[in-house]
Design a protein around this motif. Structure first.
Motif, PDB file in Angstrom:
ATOM      1  N   ALA A  22       0.187 -23.500  18.283  1.00  0.00           N
ATOM      2  CA  ALA A  22      -0.776 -24.565  18.581  1.00  0.00           C
ATOM      3  C   ALA A  22      -1.837 -24.602  17.497  1.00  0.00           C
ATOM      4  CB  ALA A  22      -1.421 -24.331  19.938  1.00  0.00           C
ATOM      5  N   SER A  23      -2.365 -25.787  17.268  1.00  0.00           N
ATOM      6  CA  SER A  23      -3.419 -25.941  16.267  1.00  0.00           C
ATOM      7  C   SER A  23      -4.784 -25.648  16.867  1.00  0.00           C
ATOM      8  CB  SER A  23      -3.419 -27.374  15.737  1.00  0.00           C
ATOM      9  OG  SER A  23      -3.905 -28.267  16.731  1.00  0.00           O
ATOM     10  N   THR A  24      -5.744 -25.522  15.990  1.00  0.00           N
ATOM     11  CA  THR A  24      -7.146 -25.493  16.385  1.00  0.00           C
ATOM     12  C   THR A  24      -7.606 -26.946  16.441  1.00  0.00           C
ATOM     13  OG1 THR A  24      -7.462 -23.392  15.238  1.00  0.00           O
ATOM     14  CG2 THR A  24      -9.434 -24.691  15.709  1.00  0.00           C
ATOM     15  N   PRO A  25      -8.250 -27.368  17.538  1.00  0.00           N
ATOM     16  CA  PRO A  25      -8.671 -28.768  17.635  1.00  0.00           C
ATOM     17  C   PRO A  25      -9.559 -29.197  16.467  1.00  0.00           C
ATOM     18  CG  PRO A  25      -8.951 -27.665  19.736  1.00  0.00           C
ATOM     19  CD  PRO A  25      -8.617 -26.604  18.732  1.00  0.00           C
ATOM     20  N   THR A  26      -9.276 -30.381  15.943  1.00  0.00           N
ATOM     21  CA  THR A  26     -10.075 -30.996  14.892  1.00  0.00           C
ATOM     22  C   THR A  26     -10.404 -32.406  15.351  1.00  0.00           C
ATOM     23  OG1 THR A  26      -8.913 -29.728  13.199  1.00  0.00           O
ATOM     24  CG2 THR A  26     -10.139 -31.661  12.463  1.00  0.00           C
ATOM     25  N   ASP A  27     -11.686 -32.735  15.452  1.00  0.00           N
ATOM     26  CA  ASP A  27     -12.121 -34.044  15.961  1.00  0.00           C
ATOM     27  C   ASP A  27     -11.477 -34.352  17.307  1.00  0.00           C
ATOM     28  OD1 ASP A  27     -13.730 -34.492  13.729  1.00  0.00           O
ATOM     29  OD2 ASP A  27     -12.076 -35.399  12.612  1.00  0.00           O
ATOM     30  N   ASN A  28     -11.367 -33.320  18.172  1.00  0.00           N
ATOM     31  CA  ASN A  28     -10.825 -33.426  19.525  1.00  0.00           C
ATOM     32  C   ASN A  28      -9.319 -33.688  19.559  1.00  0.00           C
ATOM     33  OD1 ASN A  28     -11.617 -32.974  22.175  1.00  0.00           O
ATOM     34  ND2 ASN A  28     -11.648 -35.153  22.637  1.00  0.00           N
ATOM     35  N   ILE A  29      -8.623 -33.570  18.432  1.00  0.00           N
ATOM     36  CA  ILE A  29      -7.171 -33.764  18.377  1.00  0.00           C
ATOM     37  C   ILE A  29      -6.528 -32.419  18.067  1.00  0.00           C
ATOM     38  CG2 ILE A  29      -5.267 -34.884  17.160  1.00  0.00           C
ATOM     39  CD1 ILE A  29      -7.178 -37.223  16.637  1.00  0.00           C
ATOM     40  N   SER A  30      -5.482 -32.091  18.818  1.00  0.00           N
ATOM     41  CA  SER A  30      -4.766 -30.837  18.585  1.00  0.00           C
ATOM     42  C   SER A  30      -3.280 -31.056  18.812  1.00  0.00           C
ATOM     43  CB  SER A  30      -5.303 -29.735  19.497  1.00  0.00           C
ATOM     44  OG  SER A  30      -5.295 -30.148  20.843  1.00  0.00           O
ATOM     45  N   TRP A  31      -2.473 -30.078  18.414  1.00  0.00           N
ATOM     46  CA  TRP A  31      -1.027 -30.208  18.535  1.00  0.00           C
ATOM     47  C   TRP A  31      -0.392 -28.892  18.939  1.00  0.00           C
ATOM     48  CZ3 TRP A  31       1.066 -26.736  15.252  1.00  0.00           C
ATOM     49  CH2 TRP A  31       0.392 -26.443  14.085  1.00  0.00           C
ATOM     50  N   PHE A  32       0.815 -29.000  19.460  1.00  0.00           N
ATOM     51  CA  PHE A  32       1.649 -27.846  19.785  1.00  0.00           C
ATOM     52  C   PHE A  32       3.066 -28.188  19.367  1.00  0.00           C
ATOM     53  CE2 PHE A  32       4.823 -25.888  22.532  1.00  0.00           C
ATOM     54  CZ  PHE A  32       4.517 -24.551  22.397  1.00  0.00           C
ATOM     55  N   VAL A  43       3.916 -31.951  20.506  1.00  0.00           N
ATOM     56  CA  VAL A  43       2.928 -32.699  21.286  1.00  0.00           C
ATOM     57  C   VAL A  43       1.654 -32.808  20.465  1.00  0.00           C
ATOM     58  CG1 VAL A  43       1.555 -32.757  23.403  1.00  0.00           C
ATOM     59  CG2 VAL A  43       3.861 -31.781  23.450  1.00  0.00           C
ATOM     60  N   MET A  44       1.150 -34.019  20.332  1.00  0.00           N
ATOM     61  CA  MET A  44      -0.160 -34.239  19.728  1.00  0.00           C
ATOM     62  C   MET A  44      -1.036 -34.813  20.831  1.00  0.00           C
ATOM     63  SD  MET A  44      -1.227 -36.453  16.410  1.00  0.00           S
ATOM     64  CE  MET A  44      -1.242 -35.159  15.192  1.00  0.00           C
ATOM     65  N   ASN A  46      -5.162 -35.817  22.355  1.00  0.00           N
ATOM     66  CA  ASN A  46      -6.557 -36.128  22.106  1.00  0.00           C
ATOM     67  C   ASN A  46      -7.345 -35.772  23.358  1.00  0.00           C
ATOM     68  OD1 ASN A  46      -9.009 -37.123  21.361  1.00  0.00           O
ATOM     69  ND2 ASN A  46      -8.358 -39.223  21.085  1.00  0.00           N
ATOM     70  N   GLY A  47      -8.015 -34.628  23.344  1.00  0.00           N
ATOM     71  CA  GLY A  47      -8.860 -34.235  24.453  1.00  0.00           C
ATOM     72  C   GLY A  47      -8.153 -33.507  25.579  1.00  0.00           C
ATOM     73  N   THR A  48      -6.911 -33.138  25.412  1.00  0.00           N
ATOM     74  CA  THR A  48      -6.198 -32.357  26.417  1.00  0.00           C
ATOM     75  C   THR A  48      -5.455 -31.225  25.716  1.00  0.00           C
ATOM     76  OG1 THR A  48      -4.799 -32.525  28.382  1.00  0.00           O
ATOM     77  CG2 THR A  48      -4.069 -33.727  26.437  1.00  0.00           C
ATOM     78  N   ASP A  49      -4.983 -30.276  26.470  1.00  0.00           N
ATOM     79  CA  ASP A  49      -4.298 -29.107  25.915  1.00  0.00           C
ATOM     80  C   ASP A  49      -2.826 -29.434  25.659  1.00  0.00           C
ATOM     81  OD1 ASP A  49      -3.162 -26.671  25.338  1.00  0.00           O
ATOM     82  OD2 ASP A  49      -3.735 -25.726  27.228  1.00  0.00           O
ATOM     83  N   PRO A  50      -2.397 -29.570  24.412  1.00  0.00           N
ATOM     84  CA  PRO A  50      -1.017 -29.944  24.135  1.00  0.00           C
ATOM     85  C   PRO A  50      -0.014 -28.870  24.545  1.00  0.00           C
ATOM     86  CG  PRO A  50      -2.120 -29.356  22.104  1.00  0.00           C
ATOM     87  CD  PRO A  50      -3.158 -29.381  23.180  1.00  0.00           C
ATOM     88  N   ALA A  51      -0.409 -27.608  24.527  1.00  0.00           N
ATOM     89  CA  ALA A  51       0.497 -26.546  24.963  1.00  0.00           C
ATOM     90  C   ALA A  51       0.752 -26.654  26.462  1.00  0.00           C
ATOM     91  CB  ALA A  51      -0.063 -25.176  24.608  1.00  0.00           C
TER      92      ALA A  51
END
Length: 65
Positions: A22-32, A43-44, A46-51
């Motif tokens: 999983a990524s570290t959130p950047t501008d409230n966007i993260s991925w898994f 999964v990408m 915005n504001g939720t846990d992609p994992a």
């Protein structure tokens, strides 16, 4: 062993181990990005846990097979 700690840990689901990163959130966007058995997912979010989204996907995929 699969994902057991860190920000990707919420991807754990029933069945086979889940592997991923999983990524570290950047501008409230993260991925898994991860896989369980022969199923892979990206999964990408915005504001939720992609994992966690991936974990629900794996759980639902496992429960319907």
């Amino acid at each position: 062993m699969g994902v057991t700690s860190g920000s990707a840990a919420t991807a754990n689901a029933s069945g086979a181990p889940v592997y991923g990163i999983a990524s570290t959130p950047t501008d409230n966007i993260s991925w898994f990005i991860g896989w369980q058995g022969d199923v892979a997912i990206a999964v990408m979010a915005n504001g939720t846990d992609p994992a966690a989204v991936a974990g629900r996907f794996f759980h639902n995929a496992h429960s319907t097979s």
